[in-house]
Design a protein around this motif. Structure first.
Motif, PDB file in Angstrom:
ATOM      1  N   THR A 174      -1.445  -3.365 -10.863  1.00 25.67           N
ATOM      2  CA  THR A 174      -1.247  -1.932 -11.097  1.00 25.67           C
ATOM      3  C   THR A 174      -0.425  -1.282  -9.973  1.00 25.67           C
ATOM      4  OG1 THR A 174      -3.384  -1.886 -12.215  1.00 25.67           O
ATOM      5  CG2 THR A 174      -2.457   0.240 -11.585  1.00 25.67           C
ATOM      6  N   VAL A 175      -0.756  -1.631  -8.732  1.00 28.94           N
ATOM      7  CA  VAL A 175      -0.037  -1.031  -7.589  1.00 28.94           C
ATOM      8  C   VAL A 175       1.445  -1.382  -7.648  1.00 28.94           C
ATOM      9  CG1 VAL A 175       0.217  -1.112  -5.065  1.00 28.94           C
ATOM     10  CG2 VAL A 175      -2.048  -0.820  -6.085  1.00 28.94           C
ATOM     11  N   ASP A 176       1.740  -2.649  -7.926  1.00 21.37           N
ATOM     12  CA  ASP A 176       3.139  -3.086  -8.039  1.00 21.37           C
ATOM     13  C   ASP A 176       3.880  -2.304  -9.104  1.00 21.37           C
ATOM     14  OD1 ASP A 176       3.733  -4.862  -6.127  1.00 21.37           O
ATOM     15  OD2 ASP A 176       3.282  -6.665  -7.301  1.00 21.37           O
ATOM     16  N   LYS A 177       3.197  -2.142 -10.239  1.00 20.86           N
ATOM     17  CA  LYS A 177       3.833  -1.457 -11.366  1.00 20.86           C
ATOM     18  C   LYS A 177       4.168  -0.010 -10.984  1.00 20.86           C
ATOM     19  CE  LYS A 177       1.986  -1.143 -15.730  1.00 20.86           C
ATOM     20  NZ  LYS A 177       0.864  -1.714 -16.431  1.00 20.86           N
ATOM     21  N   ILE A 178       3.253   0.637 -10.278  1.00 19.71           N
ATOM     22  CA  ILE A 178       3.476   2.026  -9.868  1.00 19.71           C
ATOM     23  C   ILE A 178       4.631   2.089  -8.867  1.00 19.71           C
ATOM     24  CG2 ILE A 178       2.464   3.983  -8.636  1.00 19.71           C
ATOM     25  CD1 ILE A 178      -0.275   3.136  -9.874  1.00 19.71           C
ATOM     26  N   VAL A 179       4.626   1.159  -7.901  1.00 19.38           N
ATOM     27  CA  VAL A 179       5.703   1.147  -6.895  1.00 19.38           C
ATOM     28  C   VAL A 179       7.058   0.961  -7.574  1.00 19.38           C
ATOM     29  CG1 VAL A 179       6.677  -0.127  -4.930  1.00 19.38           C
ATOM     30  CG2 VAL A 179       4.224   0.376  -5.000  1.00 19.38           C
ATOM     31  N   GLN A 180       7.109   0.007  -8.525  1.00 17.66           N
ATOM     32  CA  GLN A 180       8.385  -0.262  -9.201  1.00 17.66           C
ATOM     33  C   GLN A 180       8.872   0.913 -10.037  1.00 17.66           C
ATOM     34  OE1 GLN A 180       7.784  -4.057 -11.124  1.00 17.66           O
ATOM     35  NE2 GLN A 180       7.549  -4.983  -9.085  1.00 17.66           N
ATOM     36  N   VAL A 188     -10.391   7.850  12.007  1.00 11.33           N
ATOM     37  CA  VAL A 188     -10.782   7.579  10.611  1.00 11.33           C
ATOM     38  C   VAL A 188     -10.835   6.072  10.386  1.00 11.33           C
ATOM     39  CG1 VAL A 188      -9.788   9.697   9.618  1.00 11.33           C
ATOM     40  CG2 VAL A 188      -8.379   7.632   9.796  1.00 11.33           C
ATOM     41  N   ASP A 189     -11.506   5.681   9.294  1.00  9.74           N
ATOM     42  CA  ASP A 189     -11.472   4.279   8.870  1.00  9.74           C
ATOM     43  C   ASP A 189     -10.329   4.111   7.885  1.00  9.74           C
ATOM     44  OD1 ASP A 189     -13.585   3.436  10.406  1.00  9.74           O
ATOM     45  OD2 ASP A 189     -15.088   3.854   8.856  1.00  9.74           O
ATOM     46  N   PHE A 190      -9.723   2.936   7.887  1.00 10.74           N
ATOM     47  CA  PHE A 190      -8.641   2.666   6.951  1.00 10.74           C
ATOM     48  C   PHE A 190      -9.049   1.581   5.951  1.00 10.74           C
ATOM     49  CE2 PHE A 190      -5.972   4.572  10.294  1.00 10.74           C
ATOM     50  CZ  PHE A 190      -5.136   5.367   9.516  1.00 10.74           C
ATOM     51  N   THR A 191      -8.532   1.708   4.748  1.00  4.21           N
ATOM     52  CA  THR A 191      -8.686   0.644   3.758  1.00  4.21           C
ATOM     53  C   THR A 191      -7.676  -0.448   4.089  1.00  4.21           C
ATOM     54  OG1 THR A 191      -6.976   1.592   2.330  1.00  4.21           O
ATOM     55  CG2 THR A 191      -9.265   2.295   1.941  1.00  4.21           C
ATOM     56  N   ASP A 192      -7.600  -1.449   3.211  1.00  8.82           N
ATOM     57  CA  ASP A 192      -6.541  -2.446   3.320  1.00  8.82           C
ATOM     58  C   ASP A 192      -5.198  -1.754   3.105  1.00  8.82           C
ATOM     59  OD1 ASP A 192      -8.563  -4.257   3.588  1.00  8.82           O
ATOM     60  OD2 ASP A 192      -8.388  -5.077   1.546  1.00  8.82           O
ATOM     61  N   THR A 193      -4.163  -2.447   3.515  1.00  6.36           N
ATOM     62  CA  THR A 193      -2.808  -1.929   3.337  1.00  6.36           C
ATOM     63  C   THR A 193      -2.365  -2.058   1.888  1.00  6.36           C
ATOM     64  OG1 THR A 193      -2.225  -2.548   5.554  1.00  6.36           O
ATOM     65  CG2 THR A 193      -0.435  -2.419   4.007  1.00  6.36           C
ATOM     66  N   TYR A 194      -1.629  -1.071   1.392  1.00  6.54           N
ATOM     67  CA  TYR A 194      -1.107  -1.183   0.021  1.00  6.54           C
ATOM     68  C   TYR A 194       0.408  -1.069  -0.029  1.00  6.54           C
ATOM     69  CZ  TYR A 194      -0.759   3.887   0.233  1.00  6.54           C
ATOM     70  OH  TYR A 194      -0.415   5.160   0.597  1.00  6.54           O
ATOM     71  N   ALA A 195       1.051  -0.793   1.117  1.00  8.45           N
ATOM     72  CA  ALA A 195       2.522  -0.699   1.135  1.00  8.45           C
ATOM     73  C   ALA A 195       3.018  -0.840   2.569  1.00  8.45           C
ATOM     74  CB  ALA A 195       2.984   0.627   0.561  1.00  8.45           C
ATOM     75  N   LYS A 196       4.290  -1.193   2.699  1.00  8.38           N
ATOM     76  CA  LYS A 196       4.906  -1.286   4.025  1.00  8.38           C
ATOM     77  C   LYS A 196       5.852  -0.113   4.216  1.00  8.38           C
ATOM     78  CE  LYS A 196       3.897  -5.744   5.320  1.00  8.38           C
ATOM     79  NZ  LYS A 196       2.732  -5.556   6.196  1.00  8.38           N
ATOM     80  N   GLY A 197       5.927   0.364   5.428  1.00  6.88           N
ATOM     81  CA  GLY A 197       6.893   1.416   5.735  1.00  6.88           C
ATOM     82  C   GLY A 197       7.810   0.945   6.856  1.00  6.88           C
ATOM     83  N   ALA A 220      -0.999   9.512   2.210  1.00  5.85           N
ATOM     84  CA  ALA A 220       0.199  10.313   2.498  1.00  5.85           C
ATOM     85  C   ALA A 220       1.294   9.435   3.090  1.00  5.85           C
ATOM     86  CB  ALA A 220      -0.160  11.441   3.469  1.00  5.85           C
ATOM     87  N   GLY A 221       1.466   8.246   2.539  1.00  5.65           N
ATOM     88  CA  GLY A 221       2.380   7.304   3.186  1.00  5.65           C
ATOM     89  C   GLY A 221       1.911   7.144   4.628  1.00  5.65           C
ATOM     90  N   LEU A 222       0.593   7.098   4.748  1.00  2.00           N
ATOM     91  CA  LEU A 222      -0.065   7.198   6.058  1.00  2.00           C
ATOM     92  C   LEU A 222      -0.072   5.847   6.772  1.00  2.00           C
ATOM     93  CD1 LEU A 222      -1.847   8.959   7.975  1.00  2.00           C
ATOM     94  CD2 LEU A 222      -3.807   8.226   6.614  1.00  2.00           C
ATOM     95  N   THR A 223       0.546   5.825   7.941  1.00  2.00           N
ATOM     96  CA  THR A 223       0.648   4.596   8.729  1.00  2.00           C
ATOM     97  C   THR A 223      -0.644   4.332   9.497  1.00  2.00           C
ATOM     98  OG1 THR A 223       3.000   4.983   9.006  1.00  2.00           O
ATOM     99  CG2 THR A 223       1.961   3.470  10.568  1.00  2.00           C
ATOM    100  N   VAL A 224      -1.059   3.072   9.491  1.00  2.00           N
ATOM    101  CA  VAL A 224      -2.220   2.659  10.282  1.00  2.00           C
ATOM    102  C   VAL A 224      -1.783   2.536  11.738  1.00  2.00           C
ATOM    103  CG1 VAL A 224      -3.944   0.847  10.629  1.00  2.00           C
ATOM    104  CG2 VAL A 224      -3.068   1.327   8.313  1.00  2.00           C
TER     105      VAL A 224
END
Ligand code: ARG
Length: 271
Positions: free
Chosen positions: A259-265, A129-138, A117-121
């Motif tokens: 894939t993540v980059d492509k989706i973000v772009q 909760v446990d968090f995965t690696d980061t996939y985006a910056k906010g 959810a654009g969820l900030t660590v």
């Protein structure tokens, strides 16, 4: 006797053929084994709460990360990344749309499998909760009306600030300027409406949603100065380390193969 022997032979052949067919169809049985291993049911238990499904808790009023479509579906960066994650885990994505403030509890209680959810660590959230690696910056950013005397974070002192309930924007503003200075709203759009209607002097919210809200409303501007920088990641129940690992491994692959980059772009056009 001869006839009976013939019949037996025919029957035996029929059986043999039936077995061969079953074995060929067994292509599907070995597929089943592979998919149940992928969805974690090799040991009998499902990797997710509902077998075959990956439930994503989100608040789909946060463009471009998650929003509803005209036909009642969901889209956005998180939704598309989650769709790809689910594919890798051989699961079907189901979006559980709720208030942002409920997203982490949904995962903790096992109602949803992941929170995206654009969820900030944050350190506080890491306790739950446990968090995965980061996939985006906010970046927490400030929206004001054109002509406002608020030019940066320091000017927020003594002003009324609108934030979305339960977000880091709310937490920072309440910490820095006192709870009385912050009005909390159900979602970013209603916070922005409060700014348009002069109920608050500024809105603090993540920069990419902020850009969308400013675009959608005349007379608003987004300040250049960042209030806070943060990392987005996926939240998973502390009771399900297998799922955290599976999601994180899949996420790594999607980051590495672009894939993540492509989706973000697709959703955020380079300025
Ligand atoms: N990044 C902020 C936080 O984690 C805001 C996220 C709001 N997300 C949403 N889908 N409404 O607190």
């Amino acid at each position: 006797m001869k006839k009976l022997a013939k019949l037996t032979l025919v029957l035996a052949l029929a059986f043999a053929m039936a077995f061969t067919f079953a074995a060929c169809g067994g292509g599907s049985s070995s597929e089943d084994a592979a998919s149940s291993a992928a969805s974690g049911s090799a040991a009998g238990a499902s990797l997710t709460a509902t077998e075959g499904e990956l439930h994503m808790a989100t608040n789909a009023a946060f463009p471009p990360y998650e929003m509803t479509t005209d036909d009642g579906g969901f889209e956005g960066i998180d939704v598309e990344i989650a769709t790809e994650l689910a594919k890798k885990l051989d699961l079907e994505l189901v979006v559980d749309d709720m208030d942002f403030a409920a997203v982490l509890t949904a995962v903790q209680s096992g109602k949803s499998d992941i929170a995206m959810a654009g969820l900030t660590v944050t350190e506080e959230r890491k306790k739950n909760v446990d968090f995965t690696d980061t996939y985006a910056k906010g970046v927490q950013s400030i929206i004001v009306k054109e002509g406002s005397d608020i030019k940066g974070p320091d000017d927020l002192k003594g002003k009324k600030i609108g934030c979305q309930e339960g977000t880091t924007g709310y937490i920072y503003c309440a910490d820095d300027f006192g709870e009385d200075s912050v009005n909390s709203y159900n979602n970013g759009a209603t916070a922005v409406q409060a700014l348009v209607g002069d109920k608050v002097d500024a809105v603090v919210i993540d920069n990419n949603p902020a850009k969308e809200f400013v675009k959608a409303n005349d007379g608003l501007i987004l300040l250049d100065t960042a209030y806070a920088e943060e990392d987005y990641a996926i939240g998973v129940s502390k009771d399900n380390p297998e799922l955290t690992k599976a999601v994180n491994d899949a996420l790594k692959e999607l980051i590495e193969d672009g894939t993540v980059d492509k989706i973000v772009q697709k959703y955020i056009k380079a300025e």
